[in-house]
Design a protein around this motif. Structure first.
Motif, PDB file in Angstrom:
ATOM      1  N   ASN B 453      24.599  39.407  89.977  1.00  0.00           N
ATOM      2  CA  ASN B 453      25.190  40.737  89.896  1.00  0.00           C
ATOM      3  C   ASN B 453      24.023  41.701  89.713  1.00  0.00           C
ATOM      4  O   ASN B 453      23.376  41.710  88.676  1.00  0.00           O
ATOM      5  CB  ASN B 453      26.157  40.791  88.696  1.00  0.00           C
ATOM      6  N   THR B 455      23.649  45.011  89.520  1.00  0.00           N
ATOM      7  CA  THR B 455      23.698  46.142  88.573  1.00  0.00           C
ATOM      8  C   THR B 455      24.629  45.903  87.390  1.00  0.00           C
ATOM      9  O   THR B 455      24.582  46.633  86.406  1.00  0.00           O
ATOM     10  CB  THR B 455      24.155  47.440  89.281  1.00  0.00           C
ATOM     11  N   THR B 456      25.502  44.887  87.490  1.00  0.00           N
ATOM     12  CA  THR B 456      26.469  44.546  86.432  1.00  0.00           C
ATOM     13  C   THR B 456      27.273  45.765  85.996  1.00  0.00           C
ATOM     14  O   THR B 456      27.480  46.007  84.817  1.00  0.00           O
ATOM     15  CB  THR B 456      25.765  43.898  85.213  1.00  0.00           C
ATOM     16  N   ARG B 457      27.710  46.562  86.943  1.00  0.00           N
ATOM     17  CA  ARG B 457      28.591  47.680  86.598  1.00  0.00           C
ATOM     18  C   ARG B 457      30.027  47.167  86.581  1.00  0.00           C
ATOM     19  O   ARG B 457      30.463  46.523  87.514  1.00  0.00           O
ATOM     20  CB  ARG B 457      28.441  48.818  87.609  1.00  0.00           C
ATOM     21  N   ARG B 458      30.734  47.469  85.482  1.00  0.00           N
ATOM     22  CA  ARG B 458      32.107  46.960  85.333  1.00  0.00           C
ATOM     23  C   ARG B 458      33.086  48.064  85.693  1.00  0.00           C
ATOM     24  O   ARG B 458      33.664  48.702  84.816  1.00  0.00           O
ATOM     25  CB  ARG B 458      32.359  46.504  83.897  1.00  0.00           C
ATOM     26  N   HIS B 459      33.239  48.337  86.979  1.00  0.00           N
ATOM     27  CA  HIS B 459      34.116  49.443  87.378  1.00  0.00           C
ATOM     28  C   HIS B 459      35.579  49.103  87.182  1.00  0.00           C
ATOM     29  O   HIS B 459      35.989  47.969  87.392  1.00  0.00           O
ATOM     30  CB  HIS B 459      33.900  49.781  88.849  1.00  0.00           C
ATOM     31  N   GLU B 463      38.097  53.808  89.177  1.00  0.00           N
ATOM     32  CA  GLU B 463      36.745  54.252  89.534  1.00  0.00           C
ATOM     33  C   GLU B 463      36.390  53.844  90.963  1.00  0.00           C
ATOM     34  O   GLU B 463      35.785  54.607  91.716  1.00  0.00           O
ATOM     35  CB  GLU B 463      35.722  53.662  88.547  1.00  0.00           C
ATOM     36  N   ASP B 505      25.716  50.467  95.008  1.00  0.00           N
ATOM     37  CA  ASP B 505      26.167  50.657  93.618  1.00  0.00           C
ATOM     38  C   ASP B 505      26.391  49.311  92.944  1.00  0.00           C
ATOM     39  O   ASP B 505      26.015  49.119  91.790  1.00  0.00           O
ATOM     40  CB  ASP B 505      27.470  51.459  93.606  1.00  0.00           C
ATOM     41  N   SER B 506      26.991  48.403  93.671  1.00  0.00           N
ATOM     42  CA  SER B 506      27.303  47.082  93.116  1.00  0.00           C
ATOM     43  C   SER B 506      27.184  46.041  94.212  1.00  0.00           C
ATOM     44  O   SER B 506      27.515  46.310  95.374  1.00  0.00           O
ATOM     45  CB  SER B 506      28.733  47.037  92.558  1.00  0.00           C
TER      46      SER B 506
END
Lengths: 78, 598
Positions: B453, B455-459, B463, B505-506
């Motif tokens: 992962n 960026t490990t963004r938890r959208h 979002e 972004d992800s």
């Protein structure tokens, strides 16, 4: 029992137990509002193994009166 | 943190302590509650039970019986609190009082109309929340009214009062299923567990307009906290169990295979049901593993010959049986399964072993195991470590997929070179645009993927929808090979940046799909989609975490050039080569992407 009642009031409203005495009630203790009052009654019911009628809830408006109501229910005071 | 004394005094005191001096590692979360009754007395139970599950929750309670005024008005106090989670709780008695009290005067069509009104009301509430907020929504479902409106005849009446409540709950569930980020808070089940007479408290209902008893209030606090935990933290992926005193009673090495307690009478019956509960977890996609200090040969004998063993040897994805330290066993199990030790839950009847693991591996979820065999199954459920708010088909397939993984490992051993292995796998991937159908699984994957992962963004679902609406590209990836179907295992999200560049972004891939060049196929699909929209380059971003080392070299290995000295930003020009999927991976119907995209 006196200290147990005062202790419960203190824990429910978040006040030091030294600030609670027999005359303490909703008018004198900050935080003793209608929700605290219900929570206090529920806590008293568990602590002393009693159940209050809705009418009695309205009577529990000072430490002294709480003790009187508890005595009427056969809880030994002092 | 232990549970406080089960009184308002106990919980209020504990909640004040948490507020005054919040434990440093708690994650903050804003919760809002809308209800048709007084709910604010729930505050201490929600705060304390959430803190016990790693969350610092500051709840806000909406004014009494103001569902629509708060939810429909974008400028309401509800939205001013910027909640992360919104609970909507109503009683059927409040929504449909006539039906609840005068049930017999309603014919089938009138009941249909009443239920349709409730469904429409919830639909409009949820739609409004979605319009004004990215908050996750928990819909409390309905308990049966305290009084049976048809008396003894209710159960055989058509429709029955209980059936009507069930239909109302099914309507809430259907709404939650088709709306991303909406889940059901199952109070119907909670009331059933406690018993309706103990759940309701007429005195509180009439005096305080709070329908729930003290026991019910505490249980609601616990349920809400379990949901918040499941929303915030990934569920454990694997349950590691001990054998002696856990899967069966007694000590195998002393009592022998015939002497252990398992099967036809107490306590053997209870151990049998514990094994059935584990089989149920496995069916939900939770991996099972063994860590036992035992003699491997005799253990194998029990598995192969004991007539009352419910679990089979093959049910366990990893096994560590020896006399060495159990912390080492847990590390080895995590390594073998390709997951982190923080994804392990540990169930062992020995308090010594539990304390040892707590000390050695604090990230492992150590379950408190009660002494009595009677409470072993409920302890597993109450721990909440496997709580998920929605099960996908992929979850159900996972345990078998790991079995298939073992077969893949066998092929890897037979293969001569990695290329031979990859060719032999016959991996096929399908890529498509994120849509309402795939969003629930995509957000779930984003929430729990730690290793590959970038960026490990938890959208949240909302979002992601906002990014897509703003012109972003979102792709999902499904993969299968000759051994099985992995399901939806990859996600890529990119947004237009300046100068014809698109920023990734992800970009993430479930660890189940690693090591098969699938990530290269997802990148190629993303490059094609971005190029199709006139993009000239992809900008990659790597945000290092404690867990995402497996993704650290991804950009470098896929022809991205570094833009800075610290390996954070990367750039890939979209030339012909960047649009080609890697060899040995078939990228299926890539044109569907543009055709079906937004």
């Amino acid at each position: 029992m006196a200290d147990r009642v005062r202790g419960l009031v203190a824990r429910v409203v978040g006040a030091p137990i030294e600030t609670i005495d027999d005359e303490s009630g909703p008018d004198t203790v900050p935080g003793w509002d209608s929700f605290s009052h219900i929570d206090l009654a529920l806590s008293l019911e568990v602590e002393f193994g009693v159940s209050f009628a809705p009418e009695e809830l309205m009577d529990l408006v000072s430490v002294r009166l709480i003790k009187l109501v508890l005595q009427e229910k056969g809880v030994t005071v002092e | 943190m232990n549970a406080p004394e089960a009184t308002p005094a106990g919980y209020r005191e504990a909640a004040r302590g948490i507020r005054a001096d919040p434990p440093r590692d708690l994650k903050a979360l804003r919760l809002a509650v809308l209800s048709t009754f007084t709910a604010s007395p729930l505050e201490p139970y929600v705060v304390v039970e959430s803190a016990r599950r790693g969350l610092l929750v500051e709840p806000w309670f909406g004014p009494y019986d103001q569902l629509e005024p708060q939810a429909l008005d974008g400028g309401s106090a509800l939205y001013a609190t910027a909640p992360d989670v919104i609970v909507i709780a109503a009683r059927l008695e409040d929504l449909l009082p006539d039906l609840c009290w005068r049930f017999a005067s309603f014919g089938p069509e009138a009941i249909d109309d009443e239920l349709a009104r409730v469904a429409a009301r919830y639909e409009s509430l949820v739609t409004a929340v979605r319009r004004h907020s990215a908050a996750t929504v928990l819909l409390a479902n309905f308990t049966e009214p305290a009084q049976a409106p048809l008396g003894l005849a209710g159960a055989l009446h058509e429709p029955s009062p209980a059936g009507v409540v069930e239909r109302a709950n099914s309507a809430l569930a259907a709404l939650a299923r088709r709306t991303a980020g909406v889940y059901v808070l199952d109070l119907a089940r909670a009331a059933l567990e406690l018993g309706l007479d103990r759940w309701n408290d007429p005195k509180l209902a009439y005096v305080a307009r709070l329908p729930w008893s003290l026991a019910a209030q505490i249980e609601v606090g616990r349920r809400v906290a379990r949901h918040l935990r499941a929303l915030t933290f990934p569920a454990c992926k694997c349950l590691v169990v001990d054998l002696d005193g856990t899967l069966w009673g007694g000590v195998l090495g002393e009592d022998g295979p015939e002497g252990i307690a398992l099967g036809h009478e107490y306590p053997g019956l209870a151990y049998g049901d514990f094994q059935r509960a584990l089989a149920g977890l496995r069916a939900r996609g939770i991996l099972l593993a063994v860590a036992s200090k035992n003699d491997g040969a005799i253990v194998r004998e029990v598995f192969d010959t004991h007539p009352d063993m419910v679990l089979r040897w093959e049910d366990f994805a990893a096994v560590q049986i020896h006399w060495e330290d159990k912390a080492a066993s847990l590390r080895a199990i995590a390594r073998a399964l390709g997951i982190g030790t923080d994804a392990l839950a540990f169930y062992d009847d020995s308090p010594v072993e539990r304390d040892w693991i707590r000390g050695q591996l604090p990230e492992v979820s150590v379950i408190d195991v009660p002494e009595s065999p009677l409470e072993r199954v409920s302890a597993l459920a109450d721990s909440g470590v496997f709580d998920q708010l929605r099960l996908s088909d992929d979850d159900r397939r996972r345990a078998d997929a790991y079995r298939e993984d073992e077969d893949r490992e066998r092929l890897r051993a037979l293969a001569i070179t990695p290329e031979d292995f990859w060719r032999g796998l016959g991996t096929t991937v399908r890529v498509g645009p994120l849509d309402a159908d795939t969003l629930p699984r995509v957000t779930q994957l984003m929430a729990k993927t730690n290793q590959f992962n970038v960026t490990t963004r938890r959208h949240t679902a909302a979002e992601i929808e906002a990014m897509l609406a703003a012109g972003g590209v979102g792709l999902w990836l499904r993969a299968r090979d000759r051994y099985g179907d992995y399901g939806l295992v990859g996600v890529a999200l990119a947004l237009p940046d300046t100068g014809g560049s698109w920023r990734i972004d992800s970009f993430l891939l479930s660890c189940r799909a690693l090591g098969r060049q699938v990530e290269g196929a997802l990148l190629a699909a993303l490059a094609r989609e971005v190029a199709g929209r006139g993009g000239g380059a992809l900008i990659g971003e790597f945000v290092a975490t404690a867990r995402n080392q497996p993704a650290a070299r991804f950009f470098a290995e896929h022809r991205f050039a570094p833009l800075d000295g610290d390996g954070r930003l990367w750039r890939l020009p979209l030339d012909a080569a960047s649009l080609e999927p890697p060899p040995f991976v078939t990228l299926e119907s890539p044109h569907e992407v543009s055709a079906g995209g937004r």
